[in-house]
Scaffold this motif. Structure first.
Motif, PDB file in Angstrom:
ATOM      1  N   THR A   1      20.586 -14.578 -22.652  1.00 40.50           N
ATOM      2  CA  THR A   1      19.750 -13.465 -23.112  1.00 40.50           C
ATOM      3  C   THR A   1      20.481 -12.127 -23.100  1.00 40.50           C
ATOM      4  O   THR A   1      20.065 -11.195 -23.784  1.00 40.50           O
ATOM      5  CB  THR A   1      18.493 -13.338 -22.234  1.00 40.50           C
TER       6      THR A   1
ATOM      7  N   GLN B   1      16.205 -15.187 -26.682  1.00 36.22           N
ATOM      8  CA  GLN B   1      17.340 -16.034 -26.331  1.00 36.22           C
ATOM      9  C   GLN B   1      18.224 -16.229 -27.559  1.00 36.22           C
ATOM     10  O   GLN B   1      17.744 -16.300 -28.685  1.00 36.22           O
ATOM     11  CB  GLN B   1      16.845 -17.392 -25.807  1.00 36.22           C
TER      12      GLN B   1
ATOM     13  N   ASN C   1      21.127 -18.203 -29.842  1.00 37.86           N
ATOM     14  CA  ASN C   1      21.700 -19.494 -30.218  1.00 37.86           C
ATOM     15  C   ASN C   1      23.213 -19.301 -30.319  1.00 37.86           C
ATOM     16  O   ASN C   1      23.732 -18.862 -31.345  1.00 37.86           O
ATOM     17  CB  ASN C   1      21.108 -19.965 -31.545  1.00 37.86           C
TER      18      ASN C   1
ATOM     19  N   HIS D   1      15.183 -20.639 -31.252  1.00 32.68           N
ATOM     20  CA  HIS D   1      13.755 -20.927 -31.414  1.00 32.68           C
ATOM     21  C   HIS D   1      13.291 -21.862 -30.293  1.00 32.68           C
ATOM     22  O   HIS D   1      13.570 -23.053 -30.328  1.00 32.68           O
ATOM     23  CB  HIS D   1      13.496 -21.565 -32.774  1.00 32.68           C
ATOM     24  N   PRO D   2      12.583 -21.317 -29.299  1.00 32.83           N
ATOM     25  CA  PRO D   2      12.140 -22.188 -28.200  1.00 32.83           C
ATOM     26  C   PRO D   2      11.001 -23.089 -28.664  1.00 32.83           C
ATOM     27  O   PRO D   2      10.216 -22.727 -29.553  1.00 32.83           O
ATOM     28  CB  PRO D   2      11.661 -21.189 -27.147  1.00 32.83           C
TER      29      PRO D   2
ATOM     30  N   HIS E   1       7.471 -24.676 -28.892  1.00 29.69           N
ATOM     31  CA  HIS E   1       6.130 -24.177 -28.574  1.00 29.69           C
ATOM     32  C   HIS E   1       5.200 -25.356 -28.287  1.00 29.69           C
ATOM     33  O   HIS E   1       5.296 -26.410 -28.901  1.00 29.69           O
ATOM     34  CB  HIS E   1       5.562 -23.345 -29.731  1.00 29.69           C
TER      35      HIS E   1
ATOM     36  N   TYR F   1      10.619 -16.761 -35.973  1.00 29.57           N
ATOM     37  CA  TYR F   1      11.877 -17.412 -35.595  1.00 29.57           C
ATOM     38  C   TYR F   1      12.583 -18.064 -36.783  1.00 29.57           C
ATOM     39  O   TYR F   1      13.480 -18.893 -36.594  1.00 29.57           O
ATOM     40  CB  TYR F   1      11.614 -18.466 -34.517  1.00 29.57           C
TER      41      TYR F   1
END
Length: 244
Positions: A136, A119, A121, A104-105, A107, A232
């Motif tokens: 990725t 991406q 984890n 979870h990038p 935001h 996510y």
């Protein structure tokens, strides 16, 4: 004169004659027939018992050796291979697989919508004989047929385009990218905006699966049209593969 040819005594009896001309001998006594039959029966029983024991021992050794061949692993050359008759659990425990968890990038309020690759984890993913590249891509280490699956959940819709998820493939890190699989899903127009509480949002999941023949060095990744539309939450979006 005295008659010498007359006497009152009777002549001696004549001994009886034998039927044949064989001399009179004293033959050795023969063994009783009862003891002879008992000895023959005993010898026959011993021989039969020995025969049955030999056959039983041969059958036992044959099946015992056959069972050992099912249980013991064999090795050929320098490449260690499990035996053909090993259990299914032992056989599948060494096959290549990947079970990926999405990252979870963070935001920000000024972040813009943009397509891109999901991406992974790595700390919460499972990789066995599969490598990852630049967080990725997944790199195949063992060639073969793989069952590849993907499920991308979207929490917001797009008013202009249907929601799409694509599994992309390339032969190596420098090769051209192609689409291996793709899937779509739709959300109602009322949920296409960014407003609204999480409980009132509609969700949809684009799922796909296929058997793909992969070579060593091939790479796979999941691409979406807008990274901001992806849900996510844990287990909401998944991707993985395992060798058949």
């Amino acid at each position: 004169m005295i008659n010498t040819y007359q006497t009152s005594m009777a002549p001696p009896p004549v001994p009886p004659r034998l039927a044949g001309s064989q001399p009179v001998l004293f033959p050795a006594p023969l063994p009783p027939r009862r003891h002879s039959k008992s000895l023959i029966r005993f010898l026959v029983a011993v021989v039969l018992l020995h025969l049955f024991l030999s056959i039983g021992g041969f059958i036992y050794l044959y099946y015992n050796d056959k069972m050992l061949s099912f249980q013991l692993p064999s090795r050929k050359g320098e490449e260690g291979q499990t035996a053909q008759f090993s259990s299914e659990k032992q056989d599948t425990s060494h096959k290549a697989l990947a079970q990926m968890a999405i990252f979870h990038p963070p935001h920000s309020s000024d972040q813009k919508s943009a397509p891109g690759y999901l991406q992974w984890n790595i700390n919460h993913s499972v990789l066995r004989n599969v490598a990852y590249y630049e967080n990725t891509w997944l790199t195949i280490l063992e060639p073969g047929d793989y069952y590849v699956y993907s499920g991308v959940t979207f929490s917001r819709g797009d008013s202009e385009r249907p929601l799409v998820s694509r599994v992309k493939l390339r032969k190596n890190e420098n090769a051209e990218v192609s689409v291996a699989m793709q899937a779509y899903c739709n959300l109602s127009s009322s949920s296409s905006g960014s407003s609204g509480s999480p409980s009132s949002r509609h969700l949809c999941t684009a799922t796909q699966a296929a058997v793909i023949t992969l070579e060593r060095g091939n790479q796979l990744s999941v691409w979406v049209q807008d990274l901001l539309l992806v849900n996510y939450e844990e287990k909401a979006t998944t991707f993985g593969m395992y060798k058949l």
